[in-house]
Structure formats: structure tokens, C-alpha cells
Design a protein around this motif. Structure first.
Motif, PDB file in Angstrom:
ATOM      1  N   UNK A  79     -19.383  -2.423   4.177  1.00  0.00           N
ATOM      2  CA  UNK A  79     -17.942  -2.216   3.961  1.00  0.00           C
ATOM      3  C   UNK A  79     -17.527  -0.814   4.406  1.00  0.00           C
ATOM      4  N   UNK A  80     -18.268   0.216   3.982  1.00  0.00           N
ATOM      5  CA  UNK A  80     -17.921   1.586   4.361  1.00  0.00           C
ATOM      6  C   UNK A  80     -18.113   1.818   5.858  1.00  0.00           C
ATOM      7  N   UNK A  81     -19.101   1.175   6.448  1.00  0.00           N
ATOM      8  CA  UNK A  81     -19.312   1.309   7.889  1.00  0.00           C
ATOM      9  C   UNK A  81     -18.109   0.754   8.649  1.00  0.00           C
ATOM     10  N   UNK A  82     -17.589  -0.373   8.191  1.00  0.00           N
ATOM     11  CA  UNK A  82     -16.421  -0.973   8.839  1.00  0.00           C
ATOM     12  C   UNK A  82     -15.189  -0.093   8.675  1.00  0.00           C
ATOM     13  N   UNK A  83     -15.019   0.488   7.479  1.00  0.00           N
ATOM     14  CA  UNK A  83     -13.868   1.365   7.228  1.00  0.00           C
ATOM     15  C   UNK A  83     -13.925   2.597   8.125  1.00  0.00           C
ATOM     16  N   UNK A  84     -15.124   3.199   8.241  1.00  0.00           N
ATOM     17  CA  UNK A  84     -15.287   4.370   9.106  1.00  0.00           C
ATOM     18  C   UNK A  84     -14.955   4.032  10.558  1.00  0.00           C
TER      19      UNK A  84
END
Length: 466
Positions: free
Chosen positions: A426-431
Motif C-alpha cells: 500500500x505504501x509503495x503504491x502511494x509513494x
């Protein structure tokens, strides 16, 4: 109120056009987003930012015998009617509120004029005592005392309070100006002062729609040492400012005929040519007029070029010709209801449409425009993933991109935010989304710079005589 509503309202009544209270309110509501309208108001300071204003109350328009003077009132679908028209607006600017309400008399009866004149007397009586050291209840007691002495039949129709404190809240419940409040007014306090009459019967009226009416005058004031400073005084309350008479007007007949005859003669003389033969008419272009036209075209081209440079350029010059950075304005949302519905989940959300990253902070969704973000990166430590968002702020470095202009150099700035989660993907996609959003913003800026010297071509003028 004075620069738009009065003209619009009187125009609708004068031209006998049908419009509902709600439709007129929506027209006024749209004016809040009209930056050009506020620029025309010469009395506003240079640092005024129209993007910081929002509605705190209304706009509410009422007429036709149905009136509600409470702050919970809304405009209904009834048509605007002559008689007694009540209008109330509340504006919030940079979290602080103000309010104004006015009563307009259209072809009023004698009793309505008399009651409004008495309302003006009550307004003056209350305003005289809005000063440092006055007890709050004295304002209401003086007003109700004047009603009992001059027009006791209106006591049951007089409002229950003559205002309240105003600021971050539109109405401070701890500072209501009624007959029981023992608090002392202090210099610097901001109040809304209201005098009004509710549901007064009009004995002279034969129309059911005008048989009952209400009146109100509301101003936003600051308490001073020796008296009030009335912020909303430019919207007049005297009889000349609020009275309109349409029924007694008679259109003069003779002058209209004379004008028509003059116009006809002018048209006749203009259409008469000196010769009937087309070949005998001059065909050469007037050289003087052609020279003036060319000079005017050059002036327009110069003006268009300057407007294009001012619109798209990121810099501007001072009086000495020295190039200075210009503060770039941007916004994510004008209203709370424009936020995406997914913010209720209190998770990081990248709104591509609004070029905004919404981050949950202290249980609230906080939007950050992409122009405030420098970059975003993700890192892993153990079972947790960390997302770091770096923001642009003064003094970060010596690079051209870091040299950001700000209006208030003494303000506090947020340098970065770090968020932790076990959802690595999830955080990888947001970044990745933030990085892509930032690239798109930089690309748009570059396109604007390339369009700086592009000027829109004026319409071609055909020279038919050649």
C-alpha cells in the motif's frame, strides 16, 4: 449586499421578472468565487485573498409574507415579491465570521414605513451603548424599554436578543445580548448587533401574501473605547437606501415620441447618399483611418503579449526593473464537501483530479497540494514500511527548485511527514502515485513557461474596399 444584491433585486422587480428566492440566493452564492468581483471593490486592502472566503450563513432571501429571522433559515422556492424583502449574508474569512442583514421596502405602506423608521431608532439606541464597560444586558433593556415607551403593541414582535458575540463562531452562545447577560463589553470584542420585528400584521393590506411581514437590521461591529466601529456600515440602512417605489412611476409619452422621431431622422440622413450611381462613389481607403487602425492593432498586440507574460511567467519585476520571485497561488478544495468520500476511511489518499495528497492527522483528513510537496520516498525497517513526504519550505537549499517564494517569511513550515504501516504494498503504491503526481505538476509548469510569449491572435478584419 450593496454592490450586487440591491441592483439585482431591484432589476428583477423593475423588469417584472419571476425568480425564486432560492435561485437568487444561488446567484449570490456563485459571486463568492468571482475574484474579479472582489477586485472591483476598491476599499479592500491589497493583501485581501478572495480564495480565503466562504459562506458562514446563507445567503438567505425572504419575501411574500413568510419570514424566518433565525440563523437556521434557508431560502425557499417561492418567487421574489414586492413588499418587504429581507436579505441576510454571513461570510467567513480566514476562519473569522461576519454577518449582515437588511430589510428592503418596495412600495411600502405608511405603517410599514413608520415601523421601519422606529426600527432605525432602536438600532441607533443600541449602537450608542456599544462601548467599553457597558453591561451586555443593558443593550437589550434599553431597546425593549424604548419599545414599551413608544410602541408597546410591538413588544411581542421584538426579537429576543439584540445580537451576540461573533468570531470563529457565527453566534457565541456565551455572549448572547439578552436581558439576562451580566458580562461586561470590552474594547476589541466583535459583536453582531441585531434589531428586528417578527410577524407584524399589516392592517392596510388586502393581499394575503403581504398581510404579515418581518423586519431586521444586522451589523457586525467591534467594541471601542467610546463607541462601536461598524464593519458593515457601507450597506446603508436609512430610508433612502432601502426604499424602492415602482408602482407610482408613469412613463412619459411625448418625450418618447420625440426621441423616436429624432432617431428616424438620423437614420434617414445616414442612409441618404450623395449620388445614386455606384461608380461615382469613392472607392479609395481613407489613409488616415487605416493608419490609426494599424497603430491600434500594434497597441493590442503589445497588450496581449504583456498579459500573456504576466499570466504564465513565474517572476515579475519591481519598479527598478529587478526580477523578483512571484508567489504562486494554488488550492486543493474550496469547500469541505468537495473532499473525496474515501477520506472517511482515514487512510492516505492521492486525489489525482485535485492534484492533492490527503493525509490523516489527529483523526482528520488534511489535504496537501502537490505544489507544496518536494518528493516522497518509502523505506522498510523490520515488519514495518515507512513513507516519508518532504515538503517545500524556505531555506532548504541553494537549488533553483528549492528557492520558493512565500508571502509570510516569518510563518512556520512543515518540513516532512513520516507515516508507518505494516501494509508494504500500500505504501509503495502511494509513494509511486505521489511521484507521478509531482512529475505531472512539473510538466505542466514547464508547458506554462513555454507558453509565456504566445499571444492569442485577434480576429481578422476584412477590408472590403480593396
Amino acid at each position: 449586499m450593496s454592490e450586487y444584491f440591491v441592483d439585482e433585486m431591484s432589476r428583477l422587480l423593475d423588469e417584472e421578472k419571476q425568480m425564486t428566492h432560492k435561485a437568487l440566493s444561488m446567484r449570490i452564492d456563485a459571486k463568492i468565487d468571482d475574484a474579479k468581483f472582489f477586485k472591483k471593490l476598491a476599499k479592500l486592502p491589497a493583501e485581501f485573498d478572495p480564495q480565503q472566503i466562504d459562506w458562514a450563513y446563507g445567503p438567505v432571501i425572504q419575501s411574500g409574507g413568510k419570514y424566518d429571522l433565525r440563523l437556521t433559515a434557508t431560502s425557499d422556492n417561492s418567487h421574489l415579491q414586492a413588499g418587504i424583502i429581507v436579505a441576510g449574508f454571513g461570510i467567513r474569512y480566514k476562519t473569522y465570521s461576519s454577518i449582515i442583514a437588511r430589510t428592503y421596502l418596495v412600495d411600502p405602506s405608511k405603517s410599514q414605513e413608520a415601523n421601519y423608521a422606529f426600527l432605525l431608532n432602536l438600532h441607533d439606541t443600541v449602537m450608542k451603548d456599544v462601548r467599553d464597560g457597558t453591561m451586555a444586558k443593558d443593550l437589550f433593556n434599553k431597546a425593549i424599554g424604548l419599545v414599551r415607551a413608544k410602541k408597546p403593541e410591538l413588544e411581542s414582535h421584538f426579537v429576543k436578543s439584540v445580537g451576540a458575540g461573533i468570531g470563529i463562531e457565527l453566534r457565541d452562545s456565551n455572549m448572547v445580548l439578552n436581558g439576562k447577560n451580566n458580562k461586561i463589553l470590552k474594547s476589541g470584542m466583535t459583536l453582531s448587533i441585531t434589531v428586528g420585528l417578527t410577524d407584524v400584521e399589516e392592517l392596510e393590506s388586502k393581499d394575503k401574501n403581504t398581510a404579515v411581514y418581518s423586519m431586521i437590521i444586522t451589523d457586525t461591529v467591534r467594541v471601542g473605547e467610546n463607541g462601536p466601529h461598524i464593519f458593515t456600515k457601507d450597506a446603508g440602512i436609512d430610508m433612502d437606501s432601502v426604499s424602492f417605489y415602482f408602482g407610482d412611476e408613469e412613463e412619459p409619452q411625448k418625450p418618447a415620441k420625440e426621441k423616436k422621431e429624432v432617431k428616424s431622422n438620423a437614420m434617414t440622413s445616414r442612409n441618404v447618399t450623395r449620388t445614386k450611381l455606384r461608380a461615382e462613389r469613392p472607392t479609395q481607403v481613407n489613409e488616415g483611418a487605416e493608419a490609426r487602425r494599424r497603430e491600434h492593432q500594434k497597441e493590442l498586440a503589445t497588450k496581449k503579449t504583456k498579459e500573456g507574460l504576466d499570466r504564465f511567467a513565474g517572476t515579475t519585476g519591481d519598479d527598478n526593473g529587478v526580477t523578483q520571485k512571484k508567489f504562486k497561488r494554488f488550492e486543493s478544495y474550496k469547500r469541505d464537501n468537495q473532499l473525496p468520500t474515501k477520506v472517511k476511511d482515514l487512510t492516505i489518499y492521492v486525489d489525482h483530479k485535485a492534484s492533492t495528497v490527503i493525509v490523516p492527522i489527529m483523526g482528520r483528513p488534511v489535504p496537501f497540494h502537490i505544489n507544496t510537496i518536494k518528493n516522497a520516498s518509502k523505506s522498510d525497517e523490520g515488519e514495518y514500511a515507512y513513507l516519508r513526504i518532504n515538503f517545500l519550505s524556505p531555506g532548504q537549499g541553494v537549488g533553483r527548485k528549492d528557492d520558493q517564494p512565500f508571502e509570510d517569511i516569518s510563518a512556520h513550515f512543515l518540513r516532512n511527514l513520516t507515516l508507518r504501516s505494516k501494509d508494504n504494498e500500500r505504501l509503495a503504491q502511494v509513494a509511486q502515485d505521489i511521484t507521478e503526481l509531482r512529475k505531472n505538476a512539473l510538466r505542466r509548469e514547464q508547458e506554462k513557461k513555454e507558453m509565456e510569449d504566445v499571444v492569442e491572435q485577434d480576429k481578422l478584419v476584412e477590408i472590403r474596399s480593396i
